[in-house]
Scaffold this motif. Structure first.
Motif, mmCIF file in Angstrom:
data_model
loop_
_atom_site.group_PDB
_atom_site.id
_atom_site.type_symbol
_atom_site.label_atom_id
_atom_site.label_comp_id
_atom_site.label_asym_id
_atom_site.label_seq_id
_atom_site.Cartn_x
_atom_site.Cartn_y
_atom_site.Cartn_z
ATOM 1 N N PRO A 120 0.793 -1.244 0.000
ATOM 2 C CA PRO A 120 0.000 0.000 0.000
ATOM 3 C C PRO A 120 0.820 1.287 0.000
ATOM 4 N N GLY A 121 1.994 1.273 0.555
ATOM 5 C CA GLY A 121 2.756 2.512 0.669
ATOM 6 C C GLY A 121 3.695 2.771 -0.496
ATOM 7 N N ASN A 122 3.623 1.998 -1.546
ATOM 8 C CA ASN A 122 4.573 2.130 -2.651
ATOM 9 C C ASN A 122 4.213 3.333 -3.527
ATOM 10 N N GLU A 123 5.051 4.363 -3.492
ATOM 11 C CA GLU A 123 4.784 5.603 -4.229
ATOM 12 C C GLU A 123 4.882 5.409 -5.738
ATOM 13 N N GLU A 124 5.742 4.495 -6.162
ATOM 14 C CA GLU A 124 5.907 4.268 -7.600
ATOM 15 C C GLU A 124 4.621 3.697 -8.202
#
Length: 523
Positions: free
Chosen positions: A505-509
């Motif tokens: 969930p926290g993957n900015e890409e």
């Protein structure tokens, strides 16, 4: 009063004040109330540097140390000075001086500029001043860096005087085809980063003198190098063939360009014609390492490995520190190794011993290459792959990591590295996930090449394999998303990246990819 290599000193009404200590060391007394003499003013250090930046020489051609191995390039230039007697020694001494400077050997750099200066009248008997401009520019820069501002200014004045005599609009540079040619050779020596600029320089020189043998030789060699670098061989494009033919026609004794013509003919399925050229240049120059190494490459590609090794070993006996030769020898042994590995022998033990011997010979020579050519990416990759073949996985991994640590890799080199490291992860570490990461890294690099295609094919194969297995990991969803995006299937790409986001969930890409894809659908 004007002196050679010195400043002019003015006379006052009563006396002239000018004292020289040595040939190029003008010293002027400053004015005092009792001794009113002319004051000689040098430009400030910053002002002098502004002038120096206008000179045409190695210091202003954008040649960067990080793109070369200075020790290895020093050796290569010294070899050319020794063996290629029909090549310009002035150019080679100038280039060697600059590389010595980059290697923090300023005194040795000065010695080589002196050799260049001494050789100019021999190579340019009818135009010593024109032939000296690059050398003088290098002198001016080197003295500036050594803190000898007066000496530096003296050489600037030499350049200025000559430019004025030649009617140049600029006081510190003049457009001469021979300077563009020297610039082209220097750029070529500094490697693939500079091939396009080298091509431009040789083109400018040829525009002025279309039939000049050296200008055509430099241009043809640069085109050949560009083709080699961008891996366009055997693709129906033979743009270097005619320039190489013309260069050989203009100067049949040019040992620089003839071996490359032979190789190009071989690459374009004119093997017999190519071999005739190679035999001719070998017959005329049997003891020149440059000729021997390209002859070896020709016969290796022809499949005659024994003849290739014979030429390489002879060349190595003449230039024992050549990283190029060690690499070619390693490639020959590697070819023999994999050829033998495919065969079936009754005597398994003897074949095993021979394979083991060839493997160790490969590794020995590839190790020699990376010791001498510390930025030679492909030699490191070759070494790592042979370590893996030997099941020395730690040695392979450590060697790959050395390449990842090299700065300023080209896009093609990065793709080659990611592809080979991915294959290592897949075949030897048995990690499909890590392999996919590497293939995806190589595919994302914006550079259309065979390496990129290899990454794409390998990634698709692993994706299909992983999907058939069952549960899909986040790396697979990322790869699928990127592939769909690459194919223009934006909605399917969004689905894949959103699936990846659920797992990470926290993957900015991934989040950025989803947002950009949705925005592009709305526009």
């Amino acid at each position: 009063m004007q002196t050679n290599g010195s400043l002019c000193f003015k006379r006052n009404k009563n006396k002239a004040v000018s004292i020289f200590l040595g040939k190029r060391n003008p010293v002027a007394f400053h004015s005092t109330p009792h001794n009113r003499t002319a004051i000689i003013s040098l430009p400030s250090q910053e002002g002098l540097k502004e002038i120096l930046q206008q000179l045409e020489c190695h210091f202003t051609w954008g040649l960067q140390k990080e793109h070369i191995d200075p020790d290895e390039l020093e050796e290569r230039i010294a070899e050319q000075i020794q063996f290629l007697i029909n090549k310009s020694k002035v150019q080679n001494y100038n280039l060697l001086a600059f590389v010595k400077f980059l290697n923090d050997k300023k005194d040795e750099a000065l010695e080589n500029l002196q050799k260049a200066e001494e050789t100019v009248p021999i190579e340019y008997p009818e135009g010593v001043e024109k032939g000296s401009l690059v050398t003088w520019g290098n002198y001016a820069w080197l003295h500036y860096h050594m803190g000898n501002l007066t000496e530096s200014q003296g050489y600037v004045e030499k350049v200025e005087t000559t430019c004025k005599q030649l009617g140049s609009e600029s006081p510190y540079k003049v457009e001469l085809p021979q300077i563009e040619c020297e610039k082209g050779w220097a750029l070529l020596k500094f490697g693939a980063w500079y091939y396009e600029k080298a091509k431009e320089s040789f083109e400018k020189a040829r525009d002025k003198e279309p039939e000049n043998p050296e200008f055509n030789s430099g241009y043809a060699i640069t085109i050949y190098r560009l083709e080699d670098y961008y891996a366009k061989k055997l693709s129906g494009k033979a743009s270097s063939l005619e320039p190489l033919r013309l260069a050989v026609k203009l100067n049949p004794s040019d040992i620089f360009v003839t071996p490359l013509l032979a190789l190009k003919l071989q690459e374009t399925n004119r093997v017999k014609e190519g071999e005739n050229y190679m035999k001719e240049v070998l017959g005329n120059h049997p003891d020149v390492p440059y000729v021997l190494r390209y002859a070896a490459k020709f016969y290796r590609k022809k499949g005659d490995l024994e003849t290739s090794l014979q030429h390489l070993k002879k060349a190595l006996s003449l230039t024992p520190n050549s990283g190029f030769l060690h690499h070619q020898i390693g490639i020959c042994y590697r070819t023999q190794y994999f050829t033998l590995k495919k065969k079936k022998f009754k005597d398994q033990f003897r074949s095993f011993l021979k394979l083991y011997e060839l493997m160790n010979l490969c590794i020995f020579h590839f190790q020699k290459v990376v010791e001498r050519k510390t930025k030679f990416v492909y030699a490191y990759i070759d070494l790592a792959n042979m370590y893996a073949e030997k099941q020395d996985l730690r040695g392979a991994d450590e060697t790959f990591q050395k390449v990842f640590a090299i700065s300023n890799l080209s896009a093609t080199e990065k793709q080659q590295l990611h592809f080979n490291y991915g294959r290592f992860q897949e075949r030897h570490r048995k990690s499909d996930v890590n392999a996919m990461k590497q293939y995806l890294h190589g595919l994302k690099i914006e550079n259309h090449s065979f390496e990129q295609k290899n990454c794409e094919r390998s990634l698709k194969r692993l994706m299909d394999k992983t999907v058939k297995k069952g549960p899909i990991c986040v790396e697979v969803f990322e790869s699928i998303g990127f592939m769909f995006q690459r194919l223009g299937l934006k909605e399917k790409a969004i689905e894949a990246f959103e699936s990846a986001l659920k797992m990470d969930p926290g993957n900015e890409e991934y989040l950025s990819a989803v947002m950009n894809l949705k925005l592009s659908l709305e526009s």
